[in-house]
Scaffold this motif. Structure first.
Motif, PDB file in Angstrom:
ATOM      1  N   LEU A 166      22.519  12.381   4.995  1.00 51.33           N
ATOM      2  CA  LEU A 166      23.199  11.193   4.510  1.00 51.33           C
ATOM      3  C   LEU A 166      22.268  10.192   3.825  1.00 51.33           C
ATOM      4  CD1 LEU A 166      25.849   9.619   4.319  1.00 51.33           C
ATOM      5  CD2 LEU A 166      25.373   8.672   6.599  1.00 51.33           C
ATOM      6  N   ALA A 167      21.118   9.906   4.414  1.00 47.96           N
ATOM      7  CA  ALA A 167      20.307   8.801   3.905  1.00 47.96           C
ATOM      8  C   ALA A 167      18.844   8.973   4.234  1.00 47.96           C
ATOM      9  CB  ALA A 167      20.805   7.472   4.495  1.00 47.96           C
ATOM     10  N   SER A 168      18.015   8.389   3.397  1.00 48.76           N
ATOM     11  CA  SER A 168      16.585   8.226   3.671  1.00 48.76           C
ATOM     12  C   SER A 168      16.273   6.740   3.651  1.00 48.76           C
ATOM     13  CB  SER A 168      15.727   8.926   2.619  1.00 48.76           C
ATOM     14  OG  SER A 168      15.930  10.320   2.631  1.00 48.76           O
ATOM     15  N   LEU A 169      15.462   6.316   4.608  1.00 53.12           N
ATOM     16  CA  LEU A 169      15.002   4.931   4.687  1.00 53.12           C
ATOM     17  C   LEU A 169      13.505   4.918   4.440  1.00 53.12           C
ATOM     18  CD1 LEU A 169      15.233   1.879   5.482  1.00 53.12           C
ATOM     19  CD2 LEU A 169      14.927   2.635   7.869  1.00 53.12           C
ATOM     20  N   MET A 170      13.084   4.230   3.389  1.00 53.86           N
ATOM     21  CA  MET A 170      11.666   4.092   3.073  1.00 53.86           C
ATOM     22  C   MET A 170      11.233   2.662   3.357  1.00 53.86           C
ATOM     23  SD  MET A 170      13.363   6.180   0.861  1.00 53.86           S
ATOM     24  CE  MET A 170      13.252   7.865   0.238  1.00 53.86           C
ATOM     25  N   MET A 171      10.282   2.489   4.253  1.00 55.15           N
ATOM     26  CA  MET A 171       9.752   1.163   4.592  1.00 55.15           C
ATOM     27  C   MET A 171       8.459   0.957   3.801  1.00 55.15           C
ATOM     28  SD  MET A 171      11.966   0.073   6.876  1.00 55.15           S
ATOM     29  CE  MET A 171      11.220  -1.221   7.884  1.00 55.15           C
ATOM     30  N   VAL A 172       8.412  -0.101   2.984  1.00 53.32           N
ATOM     31  CA  VAL A 172       7.237  -0.342   2.148  1.00 53.32           C
ATOM     32  C   VAL A 172       6.444  -1.534   2.669  1.00 53.32           C
ATOM     33  CG1 VAL A 172       8.333   0.666   0.123  1.00 53.32           C
ATOM     34  CG2 VAL A 172       8.502  -1.807   0.509  1.00 53.32           C
ATOM     35  N   GLU A 173       5.212  -1.646   2.223  1.00 49.11           N
ATOM     36  CA  GLU A 173       4.298  -2.732   2.608  1.00 49.11           C
ATOM     37  C   GLU A 173       4.019  -3.571   1.362  1.00 49.11           C
ATOM     38  OE1 GLU A 173       1.429  -5.336   3.872  1.00 49.11           O
ATOM     39  OE2 GLU A 173       1.114  -4.045   2.135  1.00 49.11           O
ATOM     40  N   THR A 174       4.301  -4.881   1.419  1.00 56.14           N
ATOM     41  CA  THR A 174       4.149  -5.722   0.234  1.00 56.14           C
ATOM     42  C   THR A 174       3.209  -6.906   0.449  1.00 56.14           C
ATOM     43  OG1 THR A 174       6.066  -7.099   0.815  1.00 56.14           O
ATOM     44  CG2 THR A 174       6.490  -5.140  -0.537  1.00 56.14           C
ATOM     45  N   ARG A 175       2.375  -6.876   1.472  1.00 63.40           N
ATOM     46  CA  ARG A 175       1.505  -8.016   1.768  1.00 63.40           C
ATOM     47  C   ARG A 175       0.017  -7.704   1.684  1.00 63.40           C
ATOM     48  NH1 ARG A 175       3.589 -13.031   1.214  1.00 63.40           N
ATOM     49  NH2 ARG A 175       5.753 -12.963   1.865  1.00 63.40           N
ATOM     50  N   LEU A 176      -0.404  -6.615   2.315  1.00 61.95           N
ATOM     51  CA  LEU A 176      -1.826  -6.428   2.588  1.00 61.95           C
ATOM     52  C   LEU A 176      -2.481  -5.313   1.786  1.00 61.95           C
ATOM     53  CD1 LEU A 176      -1.672  -6.774   6.474  1.00 61.95           C
ATOM     54  CD2 LEU A 176      -1.939  -8.576   4.754  1.00 61.95           C
ATOM     55  N   LEU A 177      -1.706  -4.422   1.197  1.00 64.77           N
ATOM     56  CA  LEU A 177      -2.305  -3.302   0.486  1.00 64.77           C
ATOM     57  C   LEU A 177      -2.683  -3.650  -0.950  1.00 64.77           C
ATOM     58  CD1 LEU A 177      -0.102  -0.304   1.711  1.00 64.77           C
ATOM     59  CD2 LEU A 177      -2.532  -0.668   2.160  1.00 64.77           C
ATOM     60  N   SER A 178      -1.799  -4.390  -1.656  1.00 66.85           N
ATOM     61  CA  SER A 178      -2.040  -4.592  -3.090  1.00 66.85           C
ATOM     62  C   SER A 178      -1.614  -5.949  -3.622  1.00 66.85           C
ATOM     63  CB  SER A 178      -1.318  -3.503  -3.900  1.00 66.85           C
ATOM     64  OG  SER A 178      -1.841  -2.226  -3.617  1.00 66.85           O
ATOM     65  N   ARG A 179      -0.990  -6.795  -2.813  1.00 67.72           N
ATOM     66  CA  ARG A 179      -0.469  -8.059  -3.329  1.00 67.72           C
ATOM     67  C   ARG A 179      -1.604  -8.973  -3.808  1.00 67.72           C
ATOM     68  NH1 ARG A 179       3.804 -12.225  -2.363  1.00 67.72           N
ATOM     69  NH2 ARG A 179       5.096 -10.699  -1.248  1.00 67.72           N
TER      70      ARG A 179
END
Length: 559
Positions: free
Chosen positions: A291-304
C-alpha cells in the motif's frame, strides 16, 4: 527583519502538572519504571522496544532487565538487557522473530518490578487494505498540557505514530523564556531550569518529557517513527551552527550537537544509524505492505545551510530619499543553487527509495519531512484588513513586538516568504527534490511539522507542474503565530494570498489522523479544545481526501 516565531511567542503558552523529578530521582529500594515504555521503528519481523529503569538504592551499577513480547497470553520473544549508567539507565532492544501485520503486547521487568504494558503492531506485507497513522510535532512542555497525546492513546485503530520533530525543547525557565508565561502559571517548569547544553542537561530534559502521563500513554499505544527537527539540538539548527547557540558561552557547536544526538538515541525508541554512518543519518524508510512507503528525511544537520534573515540579508537603500528594500538582491541570495536541505547523498537515497516503491506497485509514497514545503508568501495584512482593524491588532501586541511585526507586514506586501526556515528559504533544493520525484514517477504525500499550524497544500514546482500534496500538522502544545493575531484570521489570509495553500489554521492544536487505502488518502485534522486544563474535548477540525488515478493524484478535497 525576521518574523521569528520563538521571540514573538515567548510570552504565550499553555498547560499544568507539576514538573517531574530529575532523571535520577526516585531512589527507593527497588528500581522503578518512572518513564514508561515505548516502541518504535517497526519492521515486518521486528521492532525496537524501549524503557528506562530508575535505579533503586544502589544507583551506580548496571541493572539486569528482562523483556518479553506476547501475542495474547503466549510469550513469542524474550530476552535480557542491561540498564547501565553510561546510557543513563535507558534500555533499547530489537525484538525479532515477529509475524508481520500483528499486534503484540510487551513489558519489562527489573528485580521484582514490572513495567507498564505497551502495544505495538509490526508492518504488514503483501495485500494491505489500509494503514492508519497519527502525525504529530512540536510539544513544548511549558506550552501546555499534552491533551492531544491523551487523545492519540485512546484511538481504537492506530498502526504507528509519525513524529516530525521538536520532541523536546532546549529553553530554560526564566520569565522571558519560550512559553514560560503559561509554564509558570501551570507549574510546567523546564528541568533543568536553564537552557540545556551538557549531556546531563539533555538527559534530564528528555526524562521530564517522558515523565508526562499523556505522552507515556501515547507511547504505550503504538510504535513511534520519529525524526528530529531543530529543538532536539537547539533553535534553527543548521549544519555548522544554530540561531540559539552562542559559542562564546555555550562551547563548541559540534560538541553540543553530538551530545544532543547521543541523548536522543538513548531516550528515543529508534534504531541506530546504518553501519558506517554517523548519528546525523536518521533518514530511513518503512514499507506498509503493497500500500505505502514512508520515507523519513533529515533536513537540519546533514546539509542545511544557514538560514537567511531579513534583518541581516535584505539590504535597504534610499531611492529618491525613501528607504527601499533591495528585493532583487535578496531573491538572488535566496535562489542561490547551493542552498539546500537534503544534500546530494540523501537526495540520491530518496530518489532510489521512491523509485523502488513505485516499481513495487505501492499506491502511496509518503514523505516524513520536518518543515513546510509549499511556497507561502507572507500575509497581505494591509490588503486583508481595514486600517482600523490593523491598528487595533498592532496596538494589542506587546510593545516589544509591535515594531517587529509592523516591519514584517511591510515586507510581506512585497510578496516575500512567510518563513525562511522552511523550504521557502531553500528553493533550489526544493526544485531538486521535485525533479527527483518526477524522475521517480511519483507525486508524494508530504507530511510537515515545525510550523505549529495546520496546512493542506497543493505542491507545484517553479514551472507550475503539480508535484504532490502536503499535509502539515499543528503543534501538540507549542504556541502558534496565529495566537498573536486575535480576531485577524491569519490562516485564511495565508490561504487567500497563496495559490498552493488550500487550507491553513494557525490557532488549533492537535495532530493529523492519516488513513491510507488503495483508493484514497484521508487526512483528519484532529484538534483539542484546550491545552490549559482537563477535561478537554477532541474534534475533527476538517477532513481532506486525495485520490489517485491513472494520471496521478486528485485533490485535496474537503469532505
Amino acid at each position: 527583519m525576521t518574523l521569528d516565531r520563538r521571540s514573538l511567542l515567548a510570552t504565550f503558552g499553555t498547560g499544568a502538572v507539576a514538573a517531574p523529578a530529575a532523571a535520577t530521582a526516585g531512589q527507593g529500594v527497588q528500581p522503578t519504571f518512572l518513564h514508561g515504555v515505548a516502541s518504535g521503528d517497526p519492521h515486518a519481523d521486528s521492532v525496537v522496544l524501549w524503557t528506562r529503569v530508575t535505579p533503586g538504592a544502589d544507583g551506580t551499577r548496571a541493572l539486569p532487565v528482562r523483556w518479553r513480547v506476547l501475542n495474547g497470553e503466549t510469550v513469542v520473544a524474550s530476552g535480557t538487557a542491561e540498564a547501565t549508567p553510561d546510557r543513563d539507565y535507558t534500555v533499547k532492544v530489537i525484538a525479532g522473530g515477529l509475524r508481520p501485520g500483528t499486534e503484540y503486547r510487551y513489558d519489562f521487568q527489573a528485580g521484582d518490578v514490572t513495567s507498564p504494558v505497551g502495544r505495538v503492531r509490526t508492518l504488514p506485507v503483501g495485500a494491505t487494505p489500509d494503514v492508519v497513522l497519527a502525525v504529530a510535532s512540536c510539544q513544548l512542555h511549558p506550552g501546555g498540557l499534552f491533551n492531544a497525546w491523551d487523545d492519540v492513546s485512546k484511538l481504537e485503530r492506530l498502526d504507528a505514530v509519525v513524529h516530525l520533530g521538536d520532541y523536546i525543547y532546549e529553553y530554560g525557565a526564566a520569565p522571558a523564556d519560550y512559553g514560560m508565561a503559561v509554564g509558570t502559571a501551570l507549574s510546567r517548569i523546564p528541568q533543568p531550569p536553564h537552557e540545556i547544553v551538557s549531556l546531563e542537561d539533555y538527559r534530564l530534559r528528555h526524562a521530564q518529557y517522558k515523565s508526562d502521563p499523556d505522552l507515556q500513554a501515547a507511547h504505550a499505544r503504538a510504535a513511534f517513527i520519529c525524526v528530529w527537527d531543530d529543538h532536539e539540538i537547539t533553535n534553527d539548527a543548521y549544519i555548522s551552527g544554530a540561531e540559539n547557540h552562542q559559542g562564546e558561552t555555550e562551547g563548541d557547536y559540534t560538541a553540543r550537537k553530538a551530545i544532543a544526538l547521543r541523548a536522543y538515541y538513548e531516550w528515543m525508541p529508534i534504531r541506530e544509524p546504518r553501519a558506517g554512518l554517523g548519528l546525523e543519518h536518521i533518514n530511513r524508510s518503512f514499507d506498509f505492505g503493497d500500500l505505502a512507503s514512508l520515507m523519513m528525511v533529515e533536513t537540519r544537520l546533514l546539509s542545511r545551510g544557514e538560514q537567511l534573515d531579513y534583518e541581516k540579508d535584505l539590504t535597504v537603500t534610499p531611492v529618491n530619499g525613501v528607504p527601499t528594500p533591495d528585493v532583487a538582491a535578496f531573491e538572488a541570495k535566496r535562489n542561490d543553487p547551493s542552498r539546500d536541505l537534503l544534500g546530494a547523498g540523501q537526495l540520491d537515497w530518496l530518489k532510489s527509495a521512491l523509485a523502488a516503491s513505485r516499481a513495487s506497485g505501492k499506491t502511496w509514497q509518503v514523505l516524513g519531512n520536518q518543515v513546510v514545503m509549499a511556497r507561502v508568501a507572507g500575509p497581505d495584512l494591509a490588503g486583508s484588513a481595514t486600517p482600523e482593524q490593523l491598528e487595533r491588532f498592532l496596538s494589542a501586541l506587546p510593545a516589544a513586538y509591535r515594531t517587529r511585526v509592523q516591519a514584517a507586514i511591510d515586507l510581506f506586501k512585497l510578496g516575500l516568504p512567510f518563513n525562511l526556515d522552511a523550504w521557502d528559504g531553500y528553493p533550489a533544493g526544493r526544485e531538486r527534490l521535485y525533479a527527483a520525484c518526477a524522475e521517480a514517477g511519483v507525486q508524494p504525500l508530504v507530511l510537515a511539522g515545525d510550523s505549529h499550524a495546520y496546512w493542506v497544500n497543493d505542491l507545484k514546482d517553479a514551472a507550475g507542474a503539480r508535484r504532490g500534496v502536503e499535509f502539515g500538522t499543528s503543534a501538540i502544545s507549542s504556541p502558534s503565530v496565529g495566537d498573536l493575531f486575535g480576531p485577524l484570521p491569519l490562516g485564511a489570509m495565508l490561504a487567500a494570498r497563496n495559490d498552493e495553500v488550500v487550507f491553513c489554521d494557525q490557532n488549533a492544536k492537535g495532530y493529523i489522523l492519516l488513513t491510507l487505502t488503495p483508493e484514497r488518502a484521508e487526512a483528519k485534522l484532529q484538534s483539542v479544545s484546550t491545552i490549559r486544563a482537563k477535561p478537554y474535548e477532541a474534534r475533527t477540525l476538517s477532513t481532506w481526501v486525495v485520490t489517485r488515478g491513472t494520471d496521478g493524484i486528485t485533490g485535496p478535497v474537503r469532505v
